[in-house]
Enzyme design. Structure first.
Site, PDB file in Angstrom:
ATOM      1  N   LYS A   1       5.173   1.965  -3.001  1.00 31.67           N
ATOM      2  CA  LYS A   1       5.119   3.369  -3.424  1.00 31.67           C
ATOM      3  C   LYS A   1       5.309   3.420  -4.929  1.00 31.67           C
ATOM      4  CE  LYS A   1       4.722   7.441  -1.347  1.00 31.67           C
ATOM      5  NZ  LYS A   1       3.952   7.717  -0.117  1.00 31.67           N
TER       6      LYS A   1
ATOM      7  N   SER B   1      -7.333   5.052   4.533  1.00 29.44           N
ATOM      8  CA  SER B   1      -7.223   4.374   3.232  1.00 29.44           C
ATOM      9  C   SER B   1      -7.603   2.895   3.393  1.00 29.44           C
ATOM     10  CB  SER B   1      -5.793   4.439   2.700  1.00 29.44           C
ATOM     11  OG  SER B   1      -5.609   5.631   1.994  1.00 29.44           O
TER      12      SER B   1
ATOM     13  N   THR C   1      -5.451  12.408   7.852  1.00 28.42           N
ATOM     14  CA  THR C   1      -4.075  12.533   8.351  1.00 28.42           C
ATOM     15  C   THR C   1      -4.044  13.541   9.504  1.00 28.42           C
ATOM     16  OG1 THR C   1      -3.239  12.020   6.165  1.00 28.42           O
ATOM     17  CG2 THR C   1      -1.687  13.051   7.676  1.00 28.42           C
TER      18      THR C   1
ATOM     19  N   LYS D   1       0.851  -1.195   0.000  1.00 26.38           N
ATOM     20  CA  LYS D   1       0.000   0.000   0.000  1.00 26.38           C
ATOM     21  C   LYS D   1       0.878   1.231   0.000  1.00 26.38           C
ATOM     22  CE  LYS D   1      -4.025   2.020   0.681  1.00 26.38           C
ATOM     23  NZ  LYS D   1      -3.741   2.770  -0.548  1.00 26.38           N
TER      24      LYS D   1
ATOM     25  N   ASN E   1      -3.080  20.743   2.857  1.00 26.26           N
ATOM     26  CA  ASN E   1      -4.104  19.798   3.300  1.00 26.26           C
ATOM     27  C   ASN E   1      -3.920  19.450   4.782  1.00 26.26           C
ATOM     28  OD1 ASN E   1      -4.999  17.002   3.948  1.00 26.26           O
ATOM     29  ND2 ASN E   1      -5.952  17.155   1.944  1.00 26.26           N
TER      30      ASN E   1
ATOM     31  N   LYS F   1       5.069   2.053   8.556  1.00 24.62           N
ATOM     32  CA  LYS F   1       3.917   2.841   9.021  1.00 24.62           C
ATOM     33  C   LYS F   1       2.659   1.983   9.128  1.00 24.62           C
ATOM     34  CE  LYS F   1       3.819   7.084   7.361  1.00 24.62           C
ATOM     35  NZ  LYS F   1       3.526   8.264   6.524  1.00 24.62           N
TER      36      LYS F   1
END
Ligand code: NAD
Length: 418
Positions: A111, A352, A195, A75, A224, A99
């Site tokens: 990634k 997510s 986040t 992911k 953001n 993470k």
């Protein structure tokens, strides 16, 4: 471990990894500790030819790296930036592995990226590039395999194009292929500020343990993450005294009226050009005498030259790697507590995961359900990192790495790889 990933977290990691790997033995047989986490499992590269609006063709290097999938499908986001390189994508894929493990979601880490300056291409070129990315990598990704998401310079709209392209190639609806999608394509409520909310939850847990009620906060970065976090902390009664963007910042020792600012600032604006405000530079903001300093912009903002001037008691790392290796060593021996990025900003990947769960179950949650679940995951992760830091007698950063790496290695061990 000798991956040179170029920041302090990696240095901690190398140390931690060796400790953890040394502890794991399999029937007396020592697995070469350098191998299991040193390299990504799979690296895919492509040179994407893109037809430009003027009829010419340009080539864009593109990457997808699946670093480790011991705990689940890989992911991680797809970045569009002129500095994207295989090395950078590899480092970020590794960080995603740790993470996801820290917040204990059943994902590995991956990634992707395209080496492109997004400000130099038109909207239609961007759409074609997004679709081409999927055409080049669709064989290697999938809802049970590798699930991309937005990252720097990619957004909900791009995730929509990519999902559409993937579903067209596969000939069926597969919304779990990507997260960070528009709500109309199966995106999750609450994802856009997840986040920031995750960071606020972690900070409040820390403050609760320390019996601190209300804090003075300075936030670098009003995009953001920074702007949503400012609003959330303001709503919770904390005093935001300074905020900044790339051009500079503003300060009000009585507390900035964040709701007023939020209404006026459109993200493309310039905080320092706002009327009736006292200006402050980014350098000055970082050195303010506040309770909590929140770097929420870019990497390497606290470094050898300014670390001695940091006066905040707590640094909540919302950006990835905002503190350099050298600065981190200084902070370790100071009274400043650093709440590390792999814990503080893990709210995004957690929601997510919720988006993916909703997609594969075809059952959609309310915003309240999403936020309550996020709170449960973040609080649990905070407590576990805290517990690890007490048991292993180390700071929160090292504790987060120990916890994450331990979980990845446990999964490798269960698979018979260790
Ligand atoms: P963004 O692009 O929306 O905002 C970035 C902000 O930083 C902007 O206000 C910009 O003006 C400011 N900025 C840029 N360069 C600066 C500089 N040199 N000095 C001061 N300010 C500067 O990005 P974002 O999504 O808010 O992400 C911010 C950070 O958080 C990044 O490090 C990102 O990797 C990390 N992060 C984001 C998410 C997410 O869900 N968006 C998740 C995890 C980590």
């Amino acid at each position: 471990m000798d991956i040179d990933l170029g920041n302090n977290s990696m240095e901690t990691l190398c140390k931690t990894c060796s400790i953890q790997l040394d502890k794991i033995k399999n029937g007396g047989r020592f697995i070469d500790k350098k191998e299991i986490l040193k390299t990504p499992r799979k690296t895919f590269t492509a040179n994407i030819p893109l037809k430009m609006d003027d009829g010419s063709v340009e080539i864009f290097p593109a990457f997808r790296i699946q670093y480790n999938d011991a705990r689940g499908p890989t992911k991680g986001g797809i970045r569009f930036h002129q500095n994207v390189s295989q090395e950078e994508v590899k480092k970020l894929a590794f960080l995603m592995t740790i993470k996801s493990a820290v917040v204990d979601i059943p994902f590995g880490g991956g990634k992707g990226g395209v080496k492109v300056n997004p400000s130099k291409i038109s909207e239609s070129e961007k759409e074609r590039l997004s679709r081409e990315y999927i055409r080049h990598f669709h064989r290697f990704i999938g809802p049970e395999q590798d699930i991309p998401a937005p990252d720097v310079n990619t957004n909900e709209k791009i995730m929509g194009w990519m999902t559409d392209e993937y579903e067209k190639i596969k000939g069926r609806k597969l919304p779990g292929i990507l997260t960070g999608k528009p709500l109309s394509l199966g995106g999750s409520k609450g994802r856009s500020y997840a986040t920031s909310l995750g960071g606020a939850i972690i900070l409040e847990e820390y403050l609760k343990e320390e019996s601190i009620d209300r804090v003075e906060v300075a936030i670098q970065g009003f995009g953001n993450v920074g702007s949503n976090l400012a609003k959330i902390l303001h709503d919770k009664g904390h005093k935001i005294v300074a905020v900044s963007d790339a051009e500079g910042g503003i300060i009000d020792n009585e507390g900035i009226d964040i709701m007023d600012l939020y209404g006026k600032y459109d993200g493309d604006g310039d905080l320092s050009k706002m009327k009736d405000v006292e200006e402050i530079s980014n350098k000055e903001l970082l050195e303010l005498d506040v309770d909590v300093l929140i770097p929420a912009a870019i990497e390497n903002q606290i470094h050898e030259e300014n670390v001695d001037k940091i006066k905040a008691n707590i640094i909540l790392e919302m950006a990835n790697s905002p503190v350099t290796t050298e600065a981190d060593k200084v902070l370790e021996n100071s009274n400043t507590v650093v709440i590390p990025d792999i814990l503080a900003n893990a709210g995004g990947v957690t929601v997510s995961y919720f988006e993916w769960l909703q997609n594969i179950s075809h059952e959609y949650w309310t915003e309240e359900q999403v936020n309550n679940k996020l709170k449960a995951y973040m609080v649990r992760a905070f407590k576990q990192v805290r517990e690890t830091s007490e048991n292993d007698e180390c700071g929160l950063r090292e504790a987060a790495y120990i916890l994450g790496i331990r979980r990845v290695l446990e999964a490798e061990k269960s698979r018979g790889n260790l």
